[in-house]
Design an enzyme around this catalytic site. Structure first.
Site, PDB file in Angstrom:
ATOM      1  N   LYS A   1       0.947  -1.303   0.320  1.00 39.79           N
ATOM      2  CA  LYS A   1       0.389  -0.187   0.083  1.00 39.79           C
ATOM      3  C   LYS A   1       0.892   1.101   0.341  1.00 39.79           C
ATOM      4  O   LYS A   1       0.575   2.339  -0.602  1.00 39.79           O
ATOM      5  CB  LYS A   1      -0.696   0.206   1.373  1.00 39.79           C
TER       6      LYS A   1
ATOM      7  N   ARG B   1      -8.480   0.994   9.906  1.00 42.80           N
ATOM      8  CA  ARG B   1      -8.360   0.024  10.136  1.00 42.80           C
ATOM      9  C   ARG B   1      -9.548  -0.647  11.572  1.00 42.80           C
ATOM     10  O   ARG B   1      -9.501  -2.079  11.339  1.00 42.80           O
ATOM     11  CB  ARG B   1      -6.969  -0.179  10.742  1.00 42.80           C
TER      12      ARG B   1
ATOM     13  N   ARG C   1      11.486  -6.037   4.530  1.00 43.85           N
ATOM     14  CA  ARG C   1      11.595  -4.521   4.453  1.00 43.85           C
ATOM     15  C   ARG C   1      12.325  -3.843   5.246  1.00 43.85           C
ATOM     16  O   ARG C   1      12.433  -3.814   5.914  1.00 43.85           O
ATOM     17  CB  ARG C   1      10.052  -4.150   5.058  1.00 43.85           C
TER      18      ARG C   1
ATOM     19  N   ARG D   1      11.857  -1.620  10.647  1.00 48.52           N
ATOM     20  CA  ARG D   1      11.231  -1.526  11.733  1.00 48.52           C
ATOM     21  C   ARG D   1      11.060  -2.334  12.948  1.00 48.52           C
ATOM     22  O   ARG D   1      11.629  -3.608  12.364  1.00 48.52           O
ATOM     23  CB  ARG D   1      10.219  -1.890  10.992  1.00 48.52           C
TER      24      ARG D   1
ATOM     25  N   ARG E   1      -0.029  -8.894  14.185  1.00 44.36           N
ATOM     26  CA  ARG E   1       0.074  -7.987  12.906  1.00 44.36           C
ATOM     27  C   ARG E   1      -1.572  -8.451  11.973  1.00 44.36           C
ATOM     28  O   ARG E   1      -1.936  -8.218  11.404  1.00 44.36           O
ATOM     29  CB  ARG E   1       0.360  -6.799  12.373  1.00 44.36           C
TER      30      ARG E   1
HETATM   31  P1  AMP Z   1       1.134   0.154   9.344  1.00 47.48           P
HETATM   32  O1  AMP Z   1       2.852   1.381   8.860  1.00 47.48           O
HETATM   33  O2  AMP Z   1       0.587   1.184   8.434  1.00 47.48           O
HETATM   34  O3  AMP Z   1       1.917  -0.611   9.328  1.00 47.48           O
HETATM   35  O4  AMP Z   1       1.114   1.309  11.113  1.00 47.48           O
HETATM   36  C1  AMP Z   1       2.512   0.816  11.643  1.00 47.48           C
HETATM   37  C2  AMP Z   1       1.294   0.422  12.819  1.00 47.48           C
HETATM   38  O5  AMP Z   1       0.704   1.844  13.588  1.00 47.48           O
HETATM   39  C3  AMP Z   1       0.203  -0.570  13.406  1.00 47.48           C
HETATM   40  O6  AMP Z   1       0.392  -1.353  13.284  1.00 47.48           O
HETATM   41  C4  AMP Z   1      -0.125   0.130  13.995  1.00 47.48           C
HETATM   42  O7  AMP Z   1       0.187  -0.286  15.431  1.00 47.48           O
HETATM   43  C5  AMP Z   1      -0.321   1.276  14.526  1.00 47.48           C
HETATM   44  N1  AMP Z   1      -1.352   1.711  13.296  1.00 47.48           N
HETATM   45  C6  AMP Z   1      -1.115   2.274  11.893  1.00 47.48           C
HETATM   46  N2  AMP Z   1      -2.469   2.807  11.992  1.00 47.48           N
HETATM   47  C7  AMP Z   1      -3.065   2.655  12.503  1.00 47.48           C
HETATM   48  C8  AMP Z   1      -4.807   2.522  12.183  1.00 47.48           C
HETATM   49  N3  AMP Z   1      -5.381   3.216  10.870  1.00 47.48           N
HETATM   50  N4  AMP Z   1      -5.303   2.275  13.383  1.00 47.48           N
HETATM   51  C9  AMP Z   1      -4.435   1.785  14.595  1.00 47.48           C
HETATM   52  N5  AMP Z   1      -3.609   1.530  14.607  1.00 47.48           N
HETATM   53  C10 AMP Z   1      -3.142   2.191  13.533  1.00 47.48           C
END
Ligand code: AMP
Length: 215
Positions: A13, A88, A127, A160, A171
């Site tokens: 994404k 989400r 990644r 990360r 996740r």
């Molecule tokens: P991402 O980089 O989008 O994978 O996000 C990394 C982490 O940020 C996720 O595993 C969540 O802990 C938190 N996070 C990001 N976006 C959201 C969201 N819309 N709702 C809740 N937690 C989020």
């Protein structure tokens, strides 16, 4: 053009949102990036969010909804936006709907990145991100010219904390339980557009371009 990119972690994404931003000039709003920057800056929100993120869990809805609401009111979002990693949960999707309705706006397409979970583990463990500019790479699929160094700004690449195997498994479970139900939510609203996210970066990009052009 107001877009939502929906899909499990590692589906591409962020990479694709970045490309659409370059092509169409609409900003990418990544709640994950905003939260990581809050964590790095040790803001009160960052301190609160960190433990959820490190555990592979979702940050509470009120926190992320607040982030998105504030971000969407910025001037650069007048031309449109790509929400990358938000909503989400169904509660976040409901909040987004209310927020947009209040501003006389709506989502045009929810692009669902379809990918088998079995390939995601490999994608995520490979990644790497730039410490300076946040750009993403992959050691196999999108490697930098020089190992460990960002092509864009020369910054140091790192893995990360939540891209480690055990956290990734968590996740993906969280995605299945809390985020995947959004597919039927948006299907019911006739907004869901499914794409095969397993192809090359270019083929996925083309599929997205076709959806945007079909508007
Ligand atoms: P991402 O980089 O989008 O994978 O996000 C990394 C982490 O940020 C996720 O595993 C969540 O802990 C938190 N996070 C990001 N976006 C959201 C969201 N819309 N709702 C809740 N937690 C989020």
């Amino acid at each position: 053009m107001n877009l939502v990119f929906l899909g499990p972690p590692g589906a591409g994404k962020g990479t694709q949102a970045n490309l659409v931003t370059k092509q169409c000039g609409i900003p990418q709003i990544s709640t994950g990036d905003i939260l990581r920057s809050a964590v790095a800056n040790q803001t009160p929100m960052g301190v609160k969010a960190k433990r959820y993120m490190d555990d592979g869990l979702l940050v509470p809805d009120d926190v992320v909804v607040g982030i998105v609401e504030e971000r969407l009111s910025s001037d650069d979002c007048v031309v449109g936006f790509i929400l990358d990693g938000f909503p989400r949960t169904v509660a976040q999707a409901d909040a987004l709907k209310v927020m947009l309705q209040g501003a006389g706006r709506s989502i045009e397409h929810v692009i669902s990145f379809e990918v088998d979970h079995s390939v995601l583990l490999g994608r995520l463990t490979g990644r790497r991100m730039c410490r300076s500019c946040g750009r993403g790479f992959h050691v196999v699929f999108d490697p930098p010219a020089e190992t460990g160094v960002c092509d864009g700004c020369g910054g140091e690449l790192y893995q990360r904390e939540d891209d480690r195997e055990e956290t990734i498994r968590r996740r993906l479970e969280v995605y299945d339980e809390q985020t995947a139900p959004l597919k039927s939510y948006y299907e019911a609203a006739s907004l869901l557009r499914k794409i095969d996210a397993l192809g090359t970066i270019e083929s996925v990009q083309l599929a997205i371009q076709n959806i945007i052009a079909s508007r």
